[in-house]
Design a protein around this motif. Structure first.
Motif, PDB file in Angstrom:
ATOM      1  N   LEU A 172     -15.718   6.138  13.066  1.00 55.22           N
ATOM      2  CA  LEU A 172     -16.993   5.692  12.496  1.00 55.22           C
ATOM      3  C   LEU A 172     -18.150   6.124  13.388  1.00 55.22           C
ATOM      4  O   LEU A 172     -18.099   5.962  14.622  1.00 55.22           O
ATOM      5  N   THR A 229      -5.992   0.509  10.977  1.00 56.55           N
ATOM      6  CA  THR A 229      -5.727  -0.696  10.188  1.00 56.55           C
ATOM      7  C   THR A 229      -4.356  -0.574   9.532  1.00 56.55           C
ATOM      8  O   THR A 229      -4.041   0.448   8.909  1.00 56.55           O
ATOM      9  N   SER A 289     -11.097  10.184   8.551  1.00 55.41           N
ATOM     10  CA  SER A 289     -10.076   9.180   8.239  1.00 55.41           C
ATOM     11  C   SER A 289      -8.748   9.881   7.997  1.00 55.41           C
ATOM     12  O   SER A 289      -8.691  11.043   7.605  1.00 55.41           O
ATOM     13  N   GLU A 290      -7.688   9.144   8.230  1.00 48.92           N
ATOM     14  CA  GLU A 290      -6.324   9.645   8.014  1.00 48.92           C
ATOM     15  C   GLU A 290      -5.455   8.464   7.590  1.00 48.92           C
ATOM     16  O   GLU A 290      -5.571   7.358   8.129  1.00 48.92           O
ATOM     17  N   THR A 291      -4.558   8.696   6.619  1.00 47.82           N
ATOM     18  CA  THR A 291      -3.710   7.621   6.085  1.00 47.82           C
ATOM     19  C   THR A 291      -2.248   8.048   6.116  1.00 47.82           C
ATOM     20  O   THR A 291      -1.915   9.181   5.741  1.00 47.82           O
ATOM     21  N   GLU A 329      -5.816  -5.069  12.274  1.00 47.47           N
ATOM     22  CA  GLU A 329      -6.686  -3.988  12.720  1.00 47.47           C
ATOM     23  C   GLU A 329      -6.685  -3.898  14.239  1.00 47.47           C
ATOM     24  O   GLU A 329      -6.650  -4.920  14.938  1.00 47.47           O
ATOM     25  N   HIS A 340      -4.132   3.206   8.326  1.00 51.42           N
ATOM     26  CA  HIS A 340      -5.366   3.908   7.975  1.00 51.42           C
ATOM     27  C   HIS A 340      -6.230   4.009   9.230  1.00 51.42           C
ATOM     28  O   HIS A 340      -6.676   2.991   9.779  1.00 51.42           O
ATOM     29  N   ALA A 341      -6.428   5.247   9.711  1.00 51.74           N
ATOM     30  CA  ALA A 341      -7.233   5.482  10.910  1.00 51.74           C
ATOM     31  C   ALA A 341      -8.618   5.951  10.497  1.00 51.74           C
ATOM     32  O   ALA A 341      -8.776   6.709   9.535  1.00 51.74           O
ATOM     33  N   GLN A 342      -9.630   5.513  11.258  1.00 51.68           N
ATOM     34  CA  GLN A 342     -11.010   5.870  10.952  1.00 51.68           C
ATOM     35  C   GLN A 342     -11.785   6.167  12.236  1.00 51.68           C
ATOM     36  O   GLN A 342     -11.595   5.493  13.258  1.00 51.68           O
ATOM     37  N   SER A 346     -19.506   4.805   5.251  1.00 49.10           N
ATOM     38  CA  SER A 346     -18.164   5.344   5.118  1.00 49.10           C
ATOM     39  C   SER A 346     -17.759   6.036   6.409  1.00 49.10           C
ATOM     40  O   SER A 346     -18.614   6.508   7.178  1.00 49.10           O
ATOM     41  N   PRO A 347     -16.442   6.132   6.705  1.00 47.26           N
ATOM     42  CA  PRO A 347     -16.003   6.749   7.958  1.00 47.26           C
ATOM     43  C   PRO A 347     -16.320   8.240   7.989  1.00 47.26           C
ATOM     44  O   PRO A 347     -16.312   8.928   6.964  1.00 47.26           O
TER      45      PRO A 347
END
Length: 412
Positions: free
Chosen positions: A150, A40, A165-167, A72, A146-148, A161-162
């Motif tokens: 899931l 995202t 995740s990485e931002t 996204e 923002h990577a997730q 919640s994921p």
């Protein structure tokens, strides 16, 4: 790291309409059920406003969050299937917008210095914590990828919640807040604004034979009883200043003194002495929270940035003076560019004050509220690219990132 965002065209600062491309790398160490993997790209303006009660702790916090835009990409959708251990990667690409892409809604009423119009320019990256005796403000405008990863949701009350995740945060500065190579800003024209005031002096000391001495008591009484009979002299003070200021560069400010002999009863102009001068910039940070169960609140704090302050000058002035040459460069130290959005704004105003003495009379030339904009200078390589723009002023393309084909859960 099991989840990594790698950018192909990472830059210290981005502008509007610039492409952003990269790869998401996922290292899976054991068989795992995955619902989907997504990236995202978003921009948000967040503010916290607190009332301050004297020296006590602040009262309840009023918060606001405005989504400036959000994009996204679902890079893979196993829909709960098990993936084998290994390293996977997927390409992604976005374009940095240049304007707000979220509707303002009815909860952002029109109020200076904020903006409530739809599609206004995207504000720059910003962060500030400031306070005064009334309000404490915590403001931030951030842009991020923002990577997730899931996992499938188990039941109604399952984990939402994921799993991973990485931002990556990105710095943004709109072209509208930058100076182009020709010395012009897209945000506002670079020109000098002028403010002026006429001063009328009546005194017996205007007469040539009385200059350089003080009035006797009898002469003071006579002047007080018959002011209309006194010699008169008029002069105009003009102050010119830039409407736009480049970060960390000298301000071109000028003072012009013009004598009005046709409106004066003396035959020659007297000496006009500048006794003091003060120039400062006031930066104002403003934030507001939209109506909620606790109601609406707004606040602003000011910071004074001294540029020039001199007293006891006794400096003769009679024509146009470059204040930078007279007192040294008037440098505004680095500060954030001017901007406004739904819930956060940063604005500036110039304050100037001069004190003159003429024929024993003291006059003040006060300019307390002169609006200016702070703009940024482009880097040299950016200027070179702007010069190569086609006539339609399309945005610069800083890199030519290769396009990668999507490989859904194929081992790299």
């Amino acid at each position: 790291m099991p989840l990594t965002i790698c950018l192909n065209n990472q830059r210290p600062c981005y502008s509007g309409n610039e492409p952003i491309s990269g790869r998401l790398i996922f290292q899976c160490s054991s068989p795992t059920n995955v619902r989907d993997i997504r990236v995202t790209f978003s921009g948000r303006a967040k503010a916290k406003v607190q009332k301050v009660k004297g020296a006590a702790a602040p009262t309840a916090s009023y918060r606001s969050k405005c989504v400036l835009f959000e994009r996204e990409r679902i890079l893979s959708h196993p829909d709960g299937e098990t993936i084998a251990p290994g390293t996977y990667e997927w390409p992604f690409d976005f374009v940095f917008p240049s304007h707000i892409q979220s509707p303002p809604g009815s909860r952002w009423p029109e109020k200076v210095p904020f903006r409530s119009d739809a599609n206004h320019p995207l504000p720059p990256t910003f962060a500030a914590e400031t306070s005064n005796s009334l309000r404490r403000l915590d403001c931030a405008i951030e842009y991020r990828l923002h990577a997730q990863v899931l996992k499938p949701q188990q039941g109604i009350m399952g984990r939402k919640s994921p799993w991973l995740s990485e931002t990556v945060r990105l710095t943004f500065l709109p072209l509208s807040a930058k100076l182009d190579p020709n010395g012009n800003s897209n945000h506002a024209p670079m020109y000098q604004q002028q403010k002026e005031q006429v001063f009328n002096i009546r005194s017996m000391l205007l007469l040539p034979e009385n200059r350089g001495r003080g009035l006797k008591v009898q002469e003071k009484i006579q002047s007080w009883l018959s002011p209309s009979q006194l010699p008169r002299f008029s002069f105009k003070a003009s102050f010119s200043y830039p409407t736009c200021v480049i970060q960390s560069t000298p301000l071109p400010c000028f003072l012009d003194i013009a004598s009005f002999m046709e409106d004066s009863s003396v035959t020659s102009p007297p000496d006009i002495l500048m006794q003091s001068v003060s120039i400062a910039v006031i930066s104002q940070t403003a934030a507001r929270a939209a109506p909620s169960l606790m109601g609406a609140i707004s606040g602003q704090t000011d910071e004074r940035i001294e540029i020039l302050s001199r007293t006891s000058l006794a400096m003769s002035v009679s024509a146009k003076i470059d204040l930078g040459q007279a007192f040294g460069p008037l440098v505004l130290r680095h500060t954030d560019v001017s901007f406004g959005t739904f819930n956060i704004s940063r604005t500036y105003r110039l304050c100037a004050s001069f004190k003159f003495e003429c024929a024993g009379k003291t006059t003040e030339f006060d300019l307390p509220d002169l609006p200016i904009n702070i703009i940024a200078q482009m880097e040299r390589d950016e200027n070179r690219r702007i010069l190569d723009l086609p006539e339609e002023d399309s945005p610069p393309s800083y890199t030519s990132a290769s396009i990668l084909s999507i490989r859904t859960f194929e081992k790299s």
